[in-house]
Design a protein around this motif. Structure first.
Motif, PDB file in Angstrom:
ATOM      1  N   THR A 194      51.748  59.539  54.488  1.00 20.96           N
ATOM      2  CA  THR A 194      53.168  59.509  54.839  1.00 20.96           C
ATOM      3  C   THR A 194      53.674  60.932  54.960  1.00 20.96           C
ATOM      4  O   THR A 194      53.450  61.755  54.071  1.00 20.96           O
ATOM      5  CB  THR A 194      53.982  58.742  53.786  1.00 20.96           C
ATOM      6  N   SER A 195      54.363  61.211  56.058  1.00 16.69           N
ATOM      7  CA  SER A 195      54.875  62.563  56.284  1.00 16.69           C
ATOM      8  C   SER A 195      56.174  62.766  55.510  1.00 16.69           C
ATOM      9  O   SER A 195      56.761  61.814  54.970  1.00 16.69           O
ATOM     10  CB  SER A 195      55.128  62.795  57.773  1.00 16.69           C
ATOM     11  N   LEU A 196      56.651  64.001  55.480  1.00 17.37           N
ATOM     12  CA  LEU A 196      57.897  64.299  54.792  1.00 17.37           C
ATOM     13  C   LEU A 196      59.083  63.629  55.467  1.00 17.37           C
ATOM     14  O   LEU A 196      60.109  63.379  54.828  1.00 17.37           O
ATOM     15  CB  LEU A 196      58.109  65.818  54.733  1.00 17.37           C
ATOM     16  N   SER A 197      58.944  63.309  56.744  1.00 21.99           N
ATOM     17  CA  SER A 197      60.036  62.655  57.467  1.00 21.99           C
ATOM     18  C   SER A 197      59.973  61.132  57.365  1.00 21.99           C
ATOM     19  O   SER A 197      60.848  60.436  57.861  1.00 21.99           O
ATOM     20  CB  SER A 197      60.006  63.067  58.944  1.00 21.99           C
ATOM     21  N   TYR A 222      52.100  66.539  57.900  1.00 22.00           N
ATOM     22  CA  TYR A 222      51.496  65.942  56.721  1.00 22.00           C
ATOM     23  C   TYR A 222      50.885  67.037  55.847  1.00 22.00           C
ATOM     24  O   TYR A 222      50.428  68.064  56.345  1.00 22.00           O
ATOM     25  CB  TYR A 222      50.420  64.937  57.138  1.00 22.00           C
ATOM     26  N   LEU A 223      50.876  66.784  54.536  1.00 19.34           N
ATOM     27  CA  LEU A 223      50.320  67.758  53.604  1.00 19.34           C
ATOM     28  C   LEU A 223      48.801  67.737  53.659  1.00 19.34           C
ATOM     29  O   LEU A 223      48.184  66.675  53.754  1.00 19.34           O
ATOM     30  CB  LEU A 223      50.770  67.453  52.175  1.00 19.34           C
ATOM     31  N   PRO A 275      61.854  71.112  45.139  1.00 16.56           N
ATOM     32  CA  PRO A 275      60.854  70.654  46.119  1.00 16.56           C
ATOM     33  C   PRO A 275      59.481  70.481  45.481  1.00 16.56           C
ATOM     34  O   PRO A 275      58.725  69.587  45.847  1.00 16.56           O
ATOM     35  CB  PRO A 275      60.855  71.772  47.162  1.00 16.56           C
ATOM     36  N   HIS A 276      59.161  71.343  44.493  1.00 19.98           N
ATOM     37  CA  HIS A 276      57.875  71.244  43.809  1.00 19.98           C
ATOM     38  C   HIS A 276      57.720  69.871  43.142  1.00 19.98           C
ATOM     39  O   HIS A 276      56.656  69.257  43.170  1.00 19.98           O
ATOM     40  CB  HIS A 276      57.755  72.321  42.726  1.00 19.98           C
ATOM     41  N   GLU A 277      58.803  69.395  42.536  1.00 20.79           N
ATOM     42  CA  GLU A 277      58.756  68.104  41.856  1.00 20.79           C
ATOM     43  C   GLU A 277      58.769  66.942  42.842  1.00 20.79           C
ATOM     44  O   GLU A 277      58.074  65.942  42.651  1.00 20.79           O
ATOM     45  CB  GLU A 277      59.938  67.978  40.900  1.00 20.79           C
ATOM     46  N   SER A 278      59.573  67.067  43.903  1.00 18.70           N
ATOM     47  CA  SER A 278      59.724  65.952  44.833  1.00 18.70           C
ATOM     48  C   SER A 278      58.417  65.617  45.556  1.00 18.70           C
ATOM     49  O   SER A 278      58.211  64.479  45.964  1.00 18.70           O
ATOM     50  CB  SER A 278      60.820  66.276  45.854  1.00 18.70           C
ATOM     51  N   LEU A 279      57.510  66.594  45.695  1.00 21.36           N
ATOM     52  CA  LEU A 279      56.242  66.355  46.387  1.00 21.36           C
ATOM     53  C   LEU A 279      55.133  65.891  45.456  1.00 21.36           C
ATOM     54  O   LEU A 279      54.046  65.570  45.923  1.00 21.36           O
ATOM     55  CB  LEU A 279      55.779  67.646  47.089  1.00 21.36           C
TER      56      LEU A 279
END
Length: 323
Positions: free
Chosen positions: A174-177, A209-210, A256-260
């Motif tokens: 799943t992408s960030l969008s 994607y990551l 952002p570190h936590e959200s990912l």
């Protein structure tokens, strides 16, 4: 506390053992984001926390050298290190079109571990190493568009009871969008080794994607030792993540570190505070090797070994603090 100290001691020893044959050693997993907080021993119904590292070598020809060096570490135990011939055969099956990483899972021997002498018998825990070349690391950490991502192969030695050749699963990204793509993961056998092949994505949905290794290395891209070439790859990864997220400090309750990160609840208070105070993603020199660790009950300090490269303990202008 003691379980984290045991692992810190072993990480220092691994860094020293691999320094002569690797471009970098990166710390991943709970020992990066949760040491002295969420690292656990064996409990009923729960496995002990692993030590997860990424070993980076100059090129694929040096994979056997890194495996041999791991085999020489006296406190590690593994059944069936792959031979050079087996590795060459497996890596050759990948070709140049795939990113390749070699996964070696070992076990920390409890015998001779004196750190737990005052607390009873020490338990085992796994030490999992992903070994890859500098070029393959770049393909495994940089964000990618679904149409441009390189297919990948993970080579590993598995017990005879492991699932054999054939389809393993469908892998969904799943992408960030919010868009998603999927692909098939198939297992092949090459001699005594197994190779898990990731096929091209089935569709080309828009979005970024990551890279496959990124969530393991987040939130801090923590370096135990490294050459400038690997630091450059990690900085490129951090810069692209920051650009993707439009990172600005102090935005919302989660950094952002936590959200990912799927295990953000296990972040130590120190790591959580560092993440929330940071302007974005950056490369961090690990405190495991740059600072003295807390004293044992005996009053003796645990030796921490040499600092990583660069020797300042500061990467990307971010000073590393105490973990």
């Amino acid at each position: 506390m003691v379980e984290s100290l045991r692992r810190c001691r072993d990480i220092v020893a691994l860094s020293a053992a691999l320094a002569g044959c690797s471009e970098a050693l990166l710390l991943a997993g709970s020992m990066s984001y949760g040491r002295f907080f969420s690292v656990r021993q064996q409990r009923p119904g729960l496995r002990p926390s692993d030590v997860d590292v990424v070993v980076v070598v100059r090129d694929r020809d040096e994979l056997p050298s890194a495996v041999s060096r791991l085999a020489s570490v006296d406190f590690l135990e593994v059944v069936g290190y792959p031979s050079t011939a087996e590795l060459e055969r497996a890596v050759g099956a990948a070709g140049e079109g795939r990113a390749v990483d070699l996964m070696v899972v070992t076990s920390r021997k409890p015998q001779g571990d004196r750190m737990c002498a005052d607390w009873g018998s020490p338990g085992r825990y796994d030490v999992s190493a992903h070994i890859c070349s500098v070029a393959d690391l770049r393909r495994l950490v940089l964000p990618f568009g679904a149409g441009a991502e390189d297919v990948a192969m993970t080579v590993r030695a598995l017990p005879v009871t492991a699932r054999g050749a054939g389809k393993l699963r469908d892998e969904r990204w799943t992408s960030l969008s919010g868009s998603s793509v999927s692909r098939e993961v198939r297992r092949i056998r090459t001699g005594e080794l197994h190779a898990d092949l990731r096929t091209p994505f089935r569709s080309g949905s828009d979005g970024m994607y990551l890279g496959r290794f990124v969530r393991s290395l987040l939130p801090r891209l923590e370096v135990l030792h490294s050459s400038p070439a690997v630091i450059a790859v990690l900085r490129e990864c951090a810069d692209q993540l920051n650009a993707m997220l439009g990172v600005v400090g102090g935005r919302g309750p989660l950094s952002p570190h936590e959200s990912l990160h799927p295990h953000r609840r296990d972040f130590s208070p120190y790591v959580r505070n560092v993440c929330r105070g940071a302007p974005g993603f950056s490369v961090t020199a690990s405190e495991v090797v740059t600072r003295r660790m807390p004293r044992q009950a005996s009053g003796r300090e645990v030796p921490c070994g040499p600092p990583p490269v660069p020797r300042s303990g500061v990467l990307d202008g971010t000073e590393s603090g105490g973990g």
